[in-house]
Design a protein around this motif. Sequence first.
Motif, PDB file in Angstrom:
ATOM      1  N   TYR A 151      54.451   9.877 -25.082  1.00 26.45           N
ATOM      2  CA  TYR A 151      53.510   8.866 -25.558  1.00 26.45           C
ATOM      3  C   TYR A 151      53.659   8.650 -27.061  1.00 26.45           C
ATOM      4  CZ  TYR A 151      48.971   6.848 -26.855  1.00 26.45           C
ATOM      5  OH  TYR A 151      47.979   6.061 -27.381  1.00 26.45           O
ATOM      6  N   ARG A 184      54.379   5.273 -29.249  1.00 27.09           N
ATOM      7  CA  ARG A 184      53.229   4.919 -30.092  1.00 27.09           C
ATOM      8  C   ARG A 184      53.625   4.807 -31.554  1.00 27.09           C
ATOM      9  NH1 ARG A 184      49.664   7.405 -33.517  1.00 27.09           N
ATOM     10  NH2 ARG A 184      47.451   6.775 -33.396  1.00 27.09           N
ATOM     11  N   PRO A 230      49.106   1.046 -25.007  1.00 29.20           N
ATOM     12  CA  PRO A 230      49.177   1.263 -23.544  1.00 29.20           C
ATOM     13  C   PRO A 230      50.219   0.381 -22.863  1.00 29.20           C
ATOM     14  CG  PRO A 230      46.896   1.201 -24.250  1.00 29.20           C
ATOM     15  CD  PRO A 230      47.713   0.782 -25.438  1.00 29.20           C
ATOM     16  N   THR A 242      53.681   1.931 -21.197  1.00 33.05           N
ATOM     17  CA  THR A 242      53.917   1.642 -19.772  1.00 33.05           C
ATOM     18  C   THR A 242      55.215   0.880 -19.581  1.00 33.05           C
ATOM     19  OG1 THR A 242      51.531   1.531 -19.396  1.00 33.05           O
ATOM     20  CG2 THR A 242      52.953   0.552 -17.715  1.00 33.05           C
TER      21      THR A 242
END
Length: 265
Positions: free
Chosen positions: A76, A80, A98, A102
């Motif tokens: 993540y 990010r 998000p 994804t």
Amino acid sequence: MFGITMAASGDEFVAPGPNSFDFDAVPLFNLGGLAVTKPMVQLLLGALIVFVFFYAAARRATLVPGRLQFAGESAYGMVRNSVGRDIIGSHDFLRFVPYLVTLFFFILVNNAFASIPGIQFPTFSRASMAYALAGLSWVIYNAVGIKKHGFLGYLKLQSVPSGVSPVMYPLLVPLEFFSNILVRPVTLALRLFANMFAGHLLLILFSTGGLFLIEYGGIGYVAGPLAWVLAIAISFLELLVQFLQAYVFTLLNAMYISGALADEH
């Protein structure tokens, strides 16, 4: 396994082409009149794998992470920070993280299917799959720009370059509109599709070509195994390409969102 529809006539080798992918377009089963194909199943499987991984990694989060939580947080954090924050900027990036996370892992898993025994087919080597994903991206970054600047303001931002004499507008405005509004989703999808398609095609070529050369005999006993060695080398190269294409697709999405939010073009 490769979905080959190769044919050989006598001593002639018929090289693989787009028809080599026909096997994977054959419906696996029908669901209420809908023909379900292998790439469709892979899309659903890819989405499920991404969801299950991040859900399992975050389900029992602790201050001192275990191995699964650490892997999830690292994955993540990579998207990010290196894509979301660095490209979009610290002020606006969080609400898009998000989607970007994804997007990256969904594409990566579907690309990786090309290297998994028993599947060995990259989902986005089907052009329709890549263009559908690019179409979704096109809707998102344009909607973001229109929401911030208004419809006419966004068109002006994307079509009228700043710092250019109005004399050049008749030439540059149509080019900018064509490039920024119309062409982007096409090039975005084409890049992903072409790389996955070409890599899979090369693997079929060297794998089946090596077998044909060995069966042909003579110098083929040397050239055939050499072709298989090249197929193995390409397989490892494909692992890198699978990651890079997922990263580039996500990176370009972040750049387009950043451009849509910017006050100047």
